[in-house]
Each structure stands twice: as structure tokens, then as C-alpha cells.
Design an enzyme around this catalytic site. Structure first.
Site, PDB file in Angstrom:
ATOM      1  CG  ASP A   1       5.585   3.586   1.323  1.00  0.00           C
ATOM      2  OD1 ASP A   1       5.778   4.193   2.396  1.00  0.00           O
ATOM      3  OD2 ASP A   1       4.450   3.376   0.847  1.00  0.00           O
TER       4      ASP A   1
ATOM      5  CE1 TYR B   1      -3.699   2.443   0.413  1.00  0.00           C
ATOM      6  CE2 TYR B   1      -2.642   3.176   2.435  1.00  0.00           C
ATOM      7  CZ  TYR B   1      -3.612   3.344   1.465  1.00  0.00           C
ATOM      8  OH  TYR B   1      -4.480   4.410   1.537  1.00  0.00           O
TER       9      TYR B   1
ATOM     10  CE  LYS C   1       0.287   4.290   8.580  1.00  0.00           C
ATOM     11  NZ  LYS C   1       0.452   3.831   7.215  1.00  0.00           N
TER      12      LYS C   1
END
Ligand SMILES: *Cc1c(COP(=O)(O)O)cnc(C)c1O
Length: 435
Positions: A240, A145, A269
Site C-alpha cells: 500500500d 492504515y 494522494k
């Protein structure tokens, strides 16, 4: 009429005005059933719902809460920043301070740009790669993702997997036509693709340890192969690390792994400490192609927001070696206890780890290396397990495709509560098995 819990009432009210009652789909209990828990507040390892019920939290805001929720020093830093003004639309020194803190941990991030979400960071990294190479094709892996921008929403893992969606409506064929999706951990597939079309490929974007199809660590040498083929063909490699960055180690997966040197990184995050903040970083010659220095446009009214940068700076300052040691120890103990509980309950399972991140695939008896094998797990058994844990006061991510997030606030007494809940939840999972 029976008692309506505050939680059910909250969900009913939210559902009348917000689609599905949630601001992001993974929060809905779509795959596990029931009403999502509405949170009123959180502290350390705990969240509290609107009825005042306490849960040991293993969601951790899906990653940011490395230190535990509402760490007093992070909250104080945000409050102090708020008192100085919420947003200026002008540069602040705090942005440079946070960018320097990122580079101190990941020196390959020679230059850093702050954005507000991981989606933006990945979208911008891809645009930058295309701008830098003058090529169109992008390679991603099934089950990884990278946020919800159009080009990256192909076989995109957890949120879609949880909802059983192959992809998203509204994403045109043209938007994904230049995205090639390969299976994760298949070095032969990437070599074959590059042999055929290597000079058309702008970049490979990967989760260097996949964490959005459950935890699927890279096989030995897989990331090195990505580096080798991209370098050989003039394509870029994007790590990522929105989820793994500053969580699995002080320098993320890149630091744990050692040896592979990607061109660009994305972070999110943990780097925002629970506020909307993310970043991309990498080679200075590439980063300098971003506007205003270069021709690749990227912008954001609230980018580098002072409250968010304050939270990020405080979080990274507090996330020292002892924090990572505590998080690792908590993950070690919990992973062992989860394995033991499913083994005693006779439930076939595979627990996989990437540093302190782990997840468990139920009804599976061989390692999960890619998205196709992740989809063989028994989500019905997970559903039963999830609700048994929730009833016992332990909030797991409401999806079989997500990692469990522990924090430095998950001490032995907190873990004891989880361990106590495991045996009967594992038994419930066994009883619900579909095979
Ligand atoms: C969460 C996540 C994103 C998207 O970040 P948002 O802030 O939700 O837009 C991108 N990549 C990975 C690996 C993620 O885990």
C-alpha cells in the site's frame, strides 16, 4: 460579546450541519484541542484561513501537495480539462496516459486500474487477492492504515489512534474475522502465522514504510521476509503506497528500497495531484481478473475522472528529479532543526524518517518499531507543541500520529519561518510533559 473570528464562526456553522464540522475526522482538532483552521485558499507552501491568516503548511493535504499547493501548471491542466467536460462515464485516453505514467515509474504495475480513493484501491486489491487465490484470510499490521473499508478497519493507525478509538462501531465481527492483525516489524510473528495457517492466507497488505502511526520504517529485511513467506505459501503481497507512492521517490518506497517485488500496489494522494483519484496496479495476470475481463467486480461512476486524471498527469510530469531533490533537502534540513530544538529544550524525543517523510515521537527515547511503542509517545506534549507552532503561523498535522509533509515549494526562506518557531514551541512541549 467579544470578537468572534471568522474561523470560529465557520466552525460553529459547519458543526451545526456536518458531524464534528469536518468531512474527515483527522481534520478535527480532536486530539490537540481547539477549533480546526478553516482554509480559504492555498498557494505553494502556504495555506490561508478564512480570516486571511497565512500559515506555512506541513499538512500538504495529507500528502498530495508534493509540488506545493495550486501549482500553476497543474491548475491550468485541470482548467483545460474542465472546459472539455467534467465527466463522461466513458473511457478517455488520459486514463491510459496516467496509467502509463504510473507504470513508467513502477514497472511492476504492469496493468493499472484507476479509482477515486485510496480506500477503494485497497479494498479492491484485497478483493482481487481473495478472488485470485480462492482464500479468505487477510493479514495486516497494527498501526497501518489502508482506508476505511470494513475488513481493513482493524488496528488501523492514525485516525483512530488520534481519537483514541480501538476500532469502529458498525464494523461487524464477521467483517474483521478474516483479518489477522500482527505487530509491524516482527518477522517472527509473520513466520509463525504462515507456518500454522499459510495455506488459508490470501494476502499480506502492508505499508512498506509505515506512515500512519507516525513514521515507522521497516526494519532491515522485514519486507523481504513478507515476500519470502507469502511466495512460499502461495499468498500475495500488497504494497500500500497510497501515501509513500511518488512522494518518497519517483518510484515510491518500492523504488527507494529495491529488491522486493510485491504482486500488487495501491497508490493515491500524489497520483491524483490533489484531486480524488487513486489506483491499483500489479501483475497483469492478477489485474486481468478484474471485471470486465475477469470475475472480480469493481466499478466507479467517477473513476478516471477527466479533471482528476489531468491533475495526476500534470503532477507526475512535473515531479522530476529536481523536485524530489528539493523535497529531500527540505526534509533533511527540517529534521535536523526539529531534533536540535527538542534537544536544546531537553525534551526526550525520537525523530524517524522514511525518505522525505518524517515524524517525531515526544517523550520517547528508543526507536519506535511498532504500534505499541508508538502509543508510548506523550501526546500532551505534542498538543502544546502543535498549538505553539500554529500560533507562530506553522500548520502541522493535528495529530502526533501523522507524518510532516514538506513540498518542493518549501524553500529556505519558508523553512526559516518554521525554524524560527521551533525553539519556543519545543520549550512549550517540555513544559507540558506528562512525565
Ligand atoms: C490515505 C491512505 C489510504 C486511504 O486513502 P483515502 O484516499 O483517504 O481513502 C490508504 N492507505 C494509506 C497508506 C494511506 O495513507
Amino acid at each position: 460579546m467579544g470578537e468572534v473570528s471568522g474561523n470560529d464562526a465557520a466552525f460553529a456553522r459547519a458543526s451545526r450541519i456536518i458531524p464534528g464540522g469536518v468531512s474527515s475526522p483527522v481534520r478535527a482538532f480532536g486530539s490537540v484541542g481547539g477549533s480546526p483552521v478553516f482554509i480559504a485558499r492555498a498557494a505553494g507552501p502556504y495555506v490561508y484561513d478564512v480570516d486571511g491568516r497565512e500559515y506555512v503548511d506541513l499538512v500538504g493535504s495529507w500528502g498530495p501537495a508534493l509540488l506545493g499547493h495550486a501549482h500553476p501548471e497543474v491548475v491550468a491542466a485541470v482548467q483545460a480539462a474542465a472546459a472539455r467536460g467534467l465527466s463522461f462515464g466513458a473511457p478517455t485516453l488520459a486514463e491510459a496516459e496516467l496509467a502509463e505514467a504510473v507504470r513508467a515509474r513502477v514497472p511492476l504495475a504492469r496493468k493499472v486500474r484507476l479509482v477515486s480513493t485510496g480506500t477503494e484501491a485497497c479494498m479492491t486489491a484485497v478483493r482481487l487477492a481473495r478472488g485470485a487465490t480462492g482464500r479468505d484470510l487477510l493479514v495486516k499490521f497494527a498501526g497501518c492504515y489502508h482506508g476505511h473499508s470494513d475488513a481493513l478497519l482493524a488496528a488501523a493507525g492514525s485516525g483512530l489512534a488520534t481519537g483514541g478509538l480501538p476500532g469502529s462501531a458498525g464494523v461487524t465481527a464477521a467483517a474483521t474475522a478474516q483479518t489477522i492483525v500482527l505487530p509491524y516489524n516482527h518477522a517472527d510473528a509473520i513466520r509463525a502465522l504462515f507456518a500454522e495457517r499459510g495455506d488459508e492466507i490470501a494476502a499480506v497488505i502492508t505499508e512498506p514504510a509505515a506512515a500512519n502511526m507516525g513514521i515507522v520504517p521497516p526494519g532491515p529485511g522485514f519486507n523481504a521476509v513478507l515476500r519470502e513467506v507469502t511466495a512460499a505459501h502461495g499468498a500475495l503481497l500488497i504494497y500500500d503506497e497510497v501515501l509513500t507512492g511518488f512522494r518518497v521517490s519517483a518510484s515510491g518506497w518500492w523504488g527507494l528500497e529495491g529488491g522486493v517485488e510485491p504482486d500488487l500496489f495501491t497508490f493515491g494522494k500524489v497520483v491524483g495531484g490533489g484531486m480524488p483519484l487513486a489506483a491499483l496496479g500489479g501483475r497483469a495476470d492478477l489485474m486481468d481478473l478484474l471485471a470486465p475481463l475477469g470475475p472480480v467486480y469493481q466499478a466507479g461512476t467517477l473513476s478516471g475522472n477527466p479533471l482528476a486524471t489531468a491533475a495526476g498527469i500534470a503532477t507526475l510530469r512535473l515531479a522530476d528529479a529536481s523536485v524530489y531533490a528539493r523535497v529531500d533537502a527540505a526534509a533533511d534540513r527540517l529534521a535536523g532543526e526539529v531534533t536540535a530544538a527538542f534537544t536544546s529544550a531537553g525534551v526526550p524525543h525520537v525523530l524517524q524518517r522514511a525518505g522525505s517523510l518524517f515524524s517525531v515521537f515526544l517523550g520517547v527515547d528508543s526507536p519506535v518499531r511498532d504500534y505499541a511503542s508508538a502509543q508510548r509517545q506523550d501526546t500532551g506534549a505534542f498538543r502544546a507543541f502543535f498549538h505553539a507552532m500554529l500560533d507562530a503561523g506553522v500548520a502541522l498535522p493535528p495529530s502526533a500520529y501523522e507524518a510532516w509533509f514538506v513540498s518542493a515549494a518549501h524553500d529556505d526562506a519558508v523553512l526559516d519561518r518554521i525554524v524560527t518557531a521551533l525553539p519556543s514551541a519545543a520549550t512549550a512541549a517540555g513544559a507540558a510533559r506528562s512525565t
